[in-house]
Design an enzyme around this catalytic site. Structure first.
Site, PDB file in Angstrom:
ATOM      1  N   CYS A 126     -42.364  66.169  38.480  1.00 26.73           N
ATOM      2  CA  CYS A 126     -42.011  67.598  38.409  1.00 26.73           C
ATOM      3  C   CYS A 126     -42.979  68.450  39.210  1.00 26.73           C
ATOM      4  O   CYS A 126     -42.680  69.600  39.531  1.00 26.73           O
ATOM      5  CB  CYS A 126     -42.016  68.080  36.964  1.00 26.73           C
ATOM      6  SG  CYS A 126     -41.061  67.046  35.867  1.00 26.73           S
ATOM      7  N   CYS A 175     -33.684  72.755  26.864  1.00 28.05           N
ATOM      8  CA  CYS A 175     -34.022  71.676  27.794  1.00 28.05           C
ATOM      9  C   CYS A 175     -33.333  71.974  29.125  1.00 28.05           C
ATOM     10  O   CYS A 175     -32.190  72.421  29.149  1.00 28.05           O
ATOM     11  CB  CYS A 175     -33.515  70.337  27.272  1.00 28.05           C
ATOM     12  SG  CYS A 175     -34.055  69.951  25.593  1.00 28.05           S
ATOM     13  N   HIS A 235     -33.616  72.374  37.492  1.00 28.84           N
ATOM     14  CA  HIS A 235     -34.869  71.671  37.752  1.00 28.84           C
ATOM     15  C   HIS A 235     -34.626  70.368  38.506  1.00 28.84           C
ATOM     16  O   HIS A 235     -34.747  69.288  37.953  1.00 28.84           O
ATOM     17  CB  HIS A 235     -35.564  71.414  36.412  1.00 28.84           C
ATOM     18  CG  HIS A 235     -36.886  70.726  36.508  1.00 28.84           C
ATOM     19  ND1 HIS A 235     -37.733  70.831  37.602  1.00 28.84           N
ATOM     20  CD2 HIS A 235     -37.529  69.911  35.633  1.00 28.84           C
ATOM     21  CE1 HIS A 235     -38.817  70.108  37.388  1.00 28.84           C
ATOM     22  NE2 HIS A 235     -38.717  69.532  36.211  1.00 28.84           N
TER      23      HIS A 235
END
Ligand SMILES: [Zn+2]
Lengths: 378, 140
Positions: free
Chosen positions: A80, A195, A322
């Site tokens: 990430c 999430c 993401h």
């Protein structure tokens, strides 16, 4: 070291691209960044790419489509934190004087569902999924500081409200507190809407030396700090802070020192909200509020658009999406445009200083694998 | 472990070693650093804390004190759902993550003492059962 400036940014709308290859869509972000900067693309003398699922020489495969060949191309993987890492590598190349015009690209195509653990991650083998890792951090914070489920959920409400104003966001819809709390549990106390979704995307930046920046007509954004750190062993049984928090604290402190700034100088920030608790902890680890008061910060609206310190005006990971390796670059696309006054309905009025924070990747026993913090200023 | 597990060629992460002692108690086999005293489980031949290479085996027994836990609902194939995992603290020395089995919600709270056991944590798609150490409420 030389000063380094962001002069161009580009991005494709984040979403799902099941029928496209990285080669099909990442180049669009590159061309947008190049056009935005005004540099001739043949001036690019180095490129740094970040992705976790892109396969071998992903950057070369994308640039071949644009007839950009021959230069050094570095492919970075740092989970990430990959996007922030690639910007750091590009920054080093310009700051050192080795290169003058560097292309930084983050891109990713994601697999649906849980991110599968690496084979050596023994805690994942025991059932600690990635959401569970963050859920454990949340449960600890609730016990110790009284963080509430509602405060956690407010992070998602806030970020979806911002994302609804962002044409690049994957989910451009507001959600209510009730919808967040009532969505299905993933790892308690985290529910589905706390999430990040499964999202594909690409983002690109052109970063240059001061000399090159002066020749362009754009408003340059100075990189006042570029910091990359990795996790170290901590023992919570002996009262040490968790390695995940320690990592973000160290990266943040080093960034403030490099920039000669304090947390109170930051006008707008993008922080790592892959899960709602991540944003709460980032507030505290980056010094936006004292330890234990992150829940109140979001509840009081301080970090909403229109608040004193808007956080994740892009919609964040929760609403923008993401795509792992793309995230850190997309954050700086958002923030550099904020500092250039180009953010439309999401514009943070008068923003002069911005902070970007990503962290991710699990290494058993030493927590998060990497964190990158950048401070930008105009 | 079953015969089947022992003969498997599947690569597994090193979750840490354990044995069952004469009293039938589960004992975790970790390492203690000869220089700084840090205890590690799973074992580390090079100390995780100070980098010393002088480590030796240490036997870690329950009970453990629950620090925090989460009830996990979305899991990879092979896990029972919901599945509980949590961190147990051992004598202020170290924390270990393990599945928590046989506990009701009321039995799960910070500070509760849990015992060590061994059980099936995951079933592979070919039916192979993967065992691990687990935490479970102490029997009165
Ligand atoms: Zn040691």
């Amino acid at each position: 070291m030389r000063e380094v400036f962001v002069v161009g940014s580009g991005m494709v709308p984040f979403g799902r691209y099941p029928n496209l290859l990285l080669e099909d869509f990442a180049g669009k972000a590159v061309l947008e960044a190049v056009a935005d900067s005004g540099v001739n693309r043949k001036q690019i003398d180095m490129a740094v790419f970040s992705s976790s699922n892109g396969g071998r020489v992903a950057g070369q495969r994308v640039l071949r489509e644009l007839s950009l060949t021959g230069m050094p191309i570095v492919n970075v993987e740092n989970a990430c934190a990959g996007g922030g890492t690639s910007l750091h590598v590009g920054w080093m190349a310009v700051a050192s004087g080795l290169h003058d015009v560097v292309l930084v690209v983050g891109m990713e195509k994601m697999e649906k569902g849980l991110i599968p653990p690496n084979p050596g991650e023994y805690e994942a083998f025991l059932g600690k999924t990635l959401p569970a890792k963050y859920a454990l951090r949340a449960s600890k914070h609730m016990q110790r500081y009284g963080l509430t489920k509602e405060q956690l959920a407010m992070v998602s409400v806030k970020n979806h409200r911002a994302g609804a104003l962002n044409p690049y966001a994957h989910y451009q819809e507001e959600v209510t507190l009730d919808q967040v709390l009532q969505s299905r549990p993933v790892a308690e106390p985290l529910t589905l809407l706390q999430c990040c979704p499964t999202t594909d995307g690409a983002a690109a930046l052109i970063i240059v030396s001061a000399e090159v920046a002066r020749q362009l007509e754009v408003k340059p954004v100075r990189i006042a700090a570029s910091i990359l750190k990795s996790g170290i062993y901590r023992n919570p049984a002996k009262g040490q802070s968790a390695s995940d928090d320690d990592l973000a604290e160290r990266a943040g402190a080093a960034a403030y020192e490099m920039a000669g700034m304090a947390p109170s100088d930051v006008n707008v920030a993008e922080v790592h909200d892959a899960f709602t608790i991540g944003e709460i902890l980032a507030y505290e680890n980056l010094g936006f509020c004292p330890r234990g008061e992150g829940g109140r910060l979001v509840e009081d609206g301080v970090t909403s658009l229109g608040g004193r310190l808007p956080v994740n005006p892009s919609g964040g990971r929760l609403s923008l999406g993401h795509p792992l390796g793309a995230t850190g670059v997309a954050q700086v696309v958002e923030l550099s445009r904020q500092l250039q006054g180009r953010s439309g309905a999401r514009q943070v009025a008068g923003a002069k200083t911005a902070l970007a924070h990503v962290q991710g990747g699990s290494t058993p026993g030493i927590g998060t694998g990497a964190a990158a913090v950048h401070i930008l200023t105009v | 472990m079953s015969e089947k597990a022992a003969s498997s060629t599947r690569i597994r992460p090193r979750i840490g070693r354990w044995e069952i002692d004469d009293q039938g108690e589960v004992v975790l086999l970790g390492t203690r650093c000869g220089e700084c005293g840090e205890v590690a489980f799973p074992e580390h031949q090079i100390c995780v804390n100070c980098g010393s290479e002088s480590t030796s085996e240490i036997r870690i027994k329950g009970p453990t004190t629950l620090r925090n836990y989460t009830i996990v609902h979305q899991l990879p194939p092979g896990f029972e759902s919901p599945w509980v995992v949590g961190y147990g603290e051992f004598d202020g020395q170290m924390v270990i993550l393990a599945p928590i089995v046989g506990a009701t919600r009321d039995e799960l709270h910070e500070g509760v003492a849990l015992g060590l056991c061994v059980g099936v944590t995951k079933v592979e798609d070919d039916g192979e059962e993967l065992h691990s150490y687990q935490f479970t409420p102490l029997k009165a």
